[in-house]
Design a protein around this motif. Structure first.
Motif, PDB file in Angstrom:
ATOM      1  N   SER A  53       0.807  -1.242   0.092  1.00  0.00           N
ATOM      2  CA  SER A  53      -0.010  -0.081   0.044  1.00  0.00           C
ATOM      3  C   SER A  53       0.875   1.266  -0.122  1.00  0.00           C
ATOM      4  O   SER A  53       1.470   1.669   1.148  1.00  0.00           O
ATOM      5  N   PRO A  54       0.806   2.004  -0.997  1.00  0.00           N
ATOM      6  CA  PRO A  54       1.667   3.277  -1.041  1.00  0.00           C
ATOM      7  C   PRO A  54       1.552   4.419  -0.233  1.00  0.00           C
ATOM      8  O   PRO A  54       0.421   4.430   0.122  1.00  0.00           O
ATOM      9  N   LYS A  55       2.573   5.179   0.055  1.00  0.00           N
ATOM     10  CA  LYS A  55       2.356   6.388   0.980  1.00  0.00           C
ATOM     11  C   LYS A  55       1.881   7.533   0.094  1.00  0.00           C
ATOM     12  O   LYS A  55       1.080   8.220   0.517  1.00  0.00           O
ATOM     13  N   THR A  56       2.044   7.404  -1.018  1.00  0.00           N
ATOM     14  CA  THR A  56       1.731   8.374  -2.080  1.00  0.00           C
ATOM     15  C   THR A  56       0.829   7.927  -3.041  1.00  0.00           C
ATOM     16  O   THR A  56       0.967   6.674  -3.681  1.00  0.00           O
ATOM     17  N   SER A  57      -0.458   8.837  -3.223  1.00  0.00           N
ATOM     18  CA  SER A  57      -1.178   8.289  -4.205  1.00  0.00           C
ATOM     19  C   SER A  57      -2.169   9.239  -4.576  1.00  0.00           C
ATOM     20  O   SER A  57      -1.908  10.339  -4.505  1.00  0.00           O
ATOM     21  N   LEU A  58      -3.203   8.773  -5.854  1.00  0.00           N
ATOM     22  CA  LEU A  58      -3.970  10.094  -6.302  1.00  0.00           C
ATOM     23  C   LEU A  58      -4.814  10.754  -5.052  1.00  0.00           C
ATOM     24  O   LEU A  58      -4.998  12.036  -5.231  1.00  0.00           O
ATOM     25  N   GLY A  59      -5.123   9.966  -4.132  1.00  0.00           N
ATOM     26  CA  GLY A  59      -5.718  10.600  -3.066  1.00  0.00           C
ATOM     27  C   GLY A  59      -4.899  11.507  -2.461  1.00  0.00           C
ATOM     28  O   GLY A  59      -5.318  12.735  -1.932  1.00  0.00           O
ATOM     29  N   THR A  60      -3.580  11.381  -1.836  1.00  0.00           N
ATOM     30  CA  THR A  60      -2.814  12.462  -1.356  1.00  0.00           C
ATOM     31  C   THR A  60      -2.475  13.589  -2.312  1.00  0.00           C
ATOM     32  O   THR A  60      -2.158  14.599  -1.807  1.00  0.00           O
ATOM     33  N   PHE A  82       3.767   2.622 -11.716  1.00  0.00           N
ATOM     34  CA  PHE A  82       2.531   2.351 -11.068  1.00  0.00           C
ATOM     35  C   PHE A  82       2.007   3.777 -10.333  1.00  0.00           C
ATOM     36  O   PHE A  82       2.886   4.377  -9.777  1.00  0.00           O
ATOM     37  N   ILE A  83       0.753   4.084 -10.562  1.00  0.00           N
ATOM     38  CA  ILE A  83       0.101   5.059  -9.972  1.00  0.00           C
ATOM     39  C   ILE A  83      -0.975   4.545  -9.127  1.00  0.00           C
ATOM     40  O   ILE A  83      -2.088   4.040  -9.615  1.00  0.00           O
ATOM     41  N   ALA A  84      -1.040   4.702  -7.809  1.00  0.00           N
ATOM     42  CA  ALA A  84      -1.990   4.108  -7.099  1.00  0.00           C
ATOM     43  C   ALA A  84      -3.100   5.173  -6.794  1.00  0.00           C
ATOM     44  O   ALA A  84      -3.073   6.508  -6.909  1.00  0.00           O
ATOM     45  N   GLY A  85      -4.155   4.359  -6.636  1.00  0.00           N
ATOM     46  CA  GLY A  85      -5.404   5.283  -6.364  1.00  0.00           C
ATOM     47  C   GLY A  85      -5.667   5.348  -4.875  1.00  0.00           C
ATOM     48  O   GLY A  85      -4.701   5.278  -4.181  1.00  0.00           O
ATOM     49  N   ASP A  86      -6.760   5.744  -4.301  1.00  0.00           N
ATOM     50  CA  ASP A  86      -6.778   5.805  -2.658  1.00  0.00           C
ATOM     51  C   ASP A  86      -8.399   5.498  -2.445  1.00  0.00           C
ATOM     52  O   ASP A  86      -9.142   6.110  -2.718  1.00  0.00           O
ATOM     53  N   ALA A  87      -8.535   4.433  -1.678  1.00  0.00           N
ATOM     54  CA  ALA A  87      -9.804   4.180  -1.140  1.00  0.00           C
ATOM     55  C   ALA A  87      -9.833   4.514   0.166  1.00  0.00           C
ATOM     56  O   ALA A  87     -11.242   4.732   0.738  1.00  0.00           O
ATOM     57  N   GLU A  88      -9.025   5.316   0.826  1.00  0.00           N
ATOM     58  CA  GLU A  88      -9.338   5.777   2.264  1.00  0.00           C
ATOM     59  C   GLU A  88     -10.004   7.255   2.101  1.00  0.00           C
ATOM     60  O   GLU A  88     -10.235   7.637   3.460  1.00  0.00           O
ATOM     61  N   ILE A  89      -9.932   8.066   1.209  1.00  0.00           N
ATOM     62  CA  ILE A  89     -10.560   9.344   1.324  1.00  0.00           C
ATOM     63  C   ILE A  89     -11.806   9.659   0.976  1.00  0.00           C
ATOM     64  O   ILE A  89     -12.098   9.126  -0.276  1.00  0.00           O
ATOM     65  N   PRO A  90     -12.806   9.823   1.681  1.00  0.00           N
ATOM     66  CA  PRO A  90     -14.198  10.042   1.500  1.00  0.00           C
ATOM     67  C   PRO A  90     -14.261  10.869   0.298  1.00  0.00           C
ATOM     68  O   PRO A  90     -13.771  11.863   0.086  1.00  0.00           O
ATOM     69  N   GLY A  91     -15.358  10.527  -0.519  1.00  0.00           N
ATOM     70  CA  GLY A  91     -15.647  11.450  -1.677  1.00  0.00           C
ATOM     71  C   GLY A  91     -14.705  11.348  -2.846  1.00  0.00           C
ATOM     72  O   GLY A  91     -14.873  12.134  -4.071  1.00  0.00           O
ATOM     73  N   LEU A  92     -13.500  10.613  -2.737  1.00  0.00           N
ATOM     74  CA  LEU A  92     -12.776  10.634  -3.975  1.00  0.00           C
ATOM     75  C   LEU A  92     -13.400  10.104  -5.286  1.00  0.00           C
ATOM     76  O   LEU A  92     -12.932  10.237  -6.276  1.00  0.00           O
ATOM     77  N   SER A  93     -14.463   9.254  -5.085  1.00  0.00           N
ATOM     78  CA  SER A  93     -14.959   8.569  -6.239  1.00  0.00           C
ATOM     79  C   SER A  93     -15.725   9.494  -6.863  1.00  0.00           C
ATOM     80  O   SER A  93     -16.201   9.181  -8.229  1.00  0.00           O
ATOM     81  N   SER A  94     -15.893  10.828  -6.632  1.00  0.00           N
ATOM     82  CA  SER A  94     -16.987  11.747  -7.195  1.00  0.00           C
ATOM     83  C   SER A  94     -15.858  12.879  -7.354  1.00  0.00           C
ATOM     84  O   SER A  94     -15.649  13.849  -6.382  1.00  0.00           O
ATOM     85  N   LEU A  95     -14.971  13.125  -8.305  1.00  0.00           N
ATOM     86  CA  LEU A  95     -13.996  14.061  -8.498  1.00  0.00           C
ATOM     87  C   LEU A  95     -14.752  15.469  -8.963  1.00  0.00           C
ATOM     88  O   LEU A  95     -15.810  15.357  -9.491  1.00  0.00           O
TER      89      LEU A  95
END
Length: 376
Positions: A53-60, A82-95
Motif C-alpha cells: 500500500s503506497p504512501k503517495t497516491s492519487l488521494g494524497t 504504477f500510480i496508486a488510487g486511494d480508497a481511504e479518502i471519502p468522496g474521492l470517487s466523485s471528482l
C-alpha cells in the motif's frame, strides 16, 4: 503515447485483472508502461500486482499532500511503473471538475509508450471522460446477460458524452440535444445514426465534427470469464448492437477463459502471466498484448468544446437521466420485470421503516441513560 482506458459496465468482470497483466505483458515486450488505478473509492490494483500500500497516491495528490511526479512509482516488473488510487479518502470517487481536468492534463504529459487507466465500473461522467481520453479504450465484459447489457450501455453513454463534447454550447446541435433531454426516455431510445441525420439538417457543421470523431472512435472489447466457446458469441452480439444502434464499429480484442490459476496467482500477489505465463489466462493476455502492440495509435481531433459540458447542475441531470435509462433498458430487455422493481422498492421501504424504528429506540435508550447518569 497510446492511452488505454479499461472500463466495464459493471464490477466483477476482471477489469483490474486485465489492466495489471496487460501492463506487465507490454513491459515484457520492451515498452515503457505506466499503470494507473482510477477505480477511485475502491482502489485495490496494487494488490493485483503485488505492491505494498503506497504512501503517495492519487488521494494524497488531490488532497494537496504530494506532487504528481511522486505518484509514479517503480514496480518489480520490467518497464512498468504504477500510480496508486486511494480508497481511504471519502468522496474521492466523485471528482470535482477542476480535479478531473487537472488529472487529464497530467496523464497526457506522462513519459511512456503506454498509459493504462484502470477505471471504475459504471457510467459516471468522470469515468466516461477518462475513457474518452483515447478512441482506443477497452471494454471488459462477461457472457452473463447483465454484464453484456451493461457493457453495451456503457458504450451508449460514451457515445452520448462524445456527442455533447463535440457540440459547442451555443450551437443549434447542442440546443437540439438539450430540447430532447426534456424527454430523456425518447432521447435514449433514439438510434445514433438517425439522431445525427436529424442534426445534419439543422447544424451540418456540428454534425460533421461529431461524425469525424466517431470515425476515429474504435473501442475494443475483451470477453472475460468464458466457460464455453459458445459464450464467445455474446461478443458478436454486442458488436452488432453497437454497429446498428450506435454507429460504432467495436473491435473484438479477444476472449479470456475462466482459469482457477488466477485465484492462486492473486493469493500469491503475482500477476498470472508472471505466476504461470503458460496458463490459459496468461496466453490470452499475451495474445491481447500482441494485438495492441501491432495497432496504430490514434487520437481524437481537437475540435472539442472547451467547457466540456461541465456545469455541476448539468452533470447531476445527466447522471439521473443515465440511471433512468439504465432501468428502462433493463426492463425493456427483460433482464428485470416491473414486478421485480416493485418488490425491490417495497423491500427498501420496509428496511427504511425498520431503521427509523431502531433509530427512535436507540434515542430513547440514550435519553434514559443520560437521565440516570445525571441523577447519580
Amino acid at each position: 503515447m497510446q492511452i488505454i482506458p479499461i472500463a466495464s459496465g459493471k464490477g466483477g468482470v476482471g477489469k483490474s485483472l486485465l489492466s495489471a497483466n496487460l501492463a506487465v505483458a507490454l513491459g515484457k515486450a520492451g515498452k515503457k508502461v505506466v499503470l494507473a488505478d482510477l477505480d477511485l473509492g475502491a482502489s485495490n490494483l496494487h494488490l493485483v500486482i503485488g505492491q505494498q500500500s503506497p504512501k503517495t497516491s492519487l488521494g494524497t495528490y488531490l488532497a494537496g499532500q504530494a506532487d504528481f511526479s511522486s505518484l509514479i512509482q517503480p514496480t518489480d516488473y520490467e518497464n512498468v511503473r504504477f500510480i496508486a488510487g486511494d480508497a481511504e479518502i471519502p468522496g474521492l470517487s466523485s471528482l470535482k471538475i477542476a480535479q478531473k481536468n487537472d488529472l487529464i492534463k497530467k496523464f497526457q504529459n506522462i513519459d511512456a509508450d503506454y498509459l493504462i487507466l484502470d477505471l471504475g465500473a459504471g457510467t459516471h461522467l468522470s469515468i466516461l471522460d477518462f475513457f474518452l481520453l483515447s478512441p482506443q479504450g477497452i471494454i471488459v465484459s462477461a457472457p452473463t446477460v447483465t454484464a453484456t447489457l451493461n457493457g453495451y450501455l456503457f458504450l451508449k453513454n460514451a457515445v452520448f458524452r462524445l456527442m455533447y463534447n463535440s457540440f459547442k454550447k451555443n450551437s443549434k446541435a447542442y440546443q437540439y440535444l438539450e430540447h430532447l433531454k426534456t424527454d430523456s426516455a425518447s432521447l435514449q431510445k433514439l438510434y445514433i445514426p438517425k439522431l445525427i441525420e436529424a442534426i445534419k439538417k439543422i447544424d451540418p457543421v456540428s454534425a460533421g465534427v461529431f461524425e469525424r470523431r466517431m470515425e476515429q472512435f474504435h473501442p475494443r472489447l475483451v470477453m472475460n470469464m468464458v466457460d464455453d466457446p459458445k459464450d464467445a458469441d455474446k461478443a458478436y452480439k454486442i458488436r452488432r448492437s453497437c454497429s446498428e444502434y450506435l454507429g460504432v464499429e467495436l473491435e473484438h480484442l479477444g476472449i479470456m477463459f475462466k482459469d482457477p490459476m488466477q485465484d492462486v496467482a492473486l493469493s500469491s500477489r503475482l500477476p498470472v502471466i508472471v505466476y504461470k505465463p503458460n496458463s490459459i489466462l496468461g496466453q490470452a493476455v499475451f495474445r491481447i498484448a500482441d494485438k495492441i502492440l501491432q495497432s496504430e495509435t490514434i487520437q481524437f481531433d481537437n475540435e472539442a468544446r472547451d467547457d466540456s459540458f461541465a456545469a455541476a447542475d448539468t452533470e447531476a441531470e445527466t447522471d439521473y437521466a443515465s440511471k433512468m435509462s439504465y432501468v428502462e433498458d433493463l426492463v425493456g430487455t427483460g433482464a428485470v420485470t416491473m414486478a421485480d422493481l416493485a418488490d425491490t422498492i417495497k423491500s427498501q421501504n420496509f428496511e427504511i421503516s425498520q431503521l427509523k424504528k431502531e433509530n427512535m429506540l436507540l434515542k430513547t435508550k440514550l435519553l434514559k441513560a443520560a437521565e440516570q447518569g445525571f441523577k447519580i
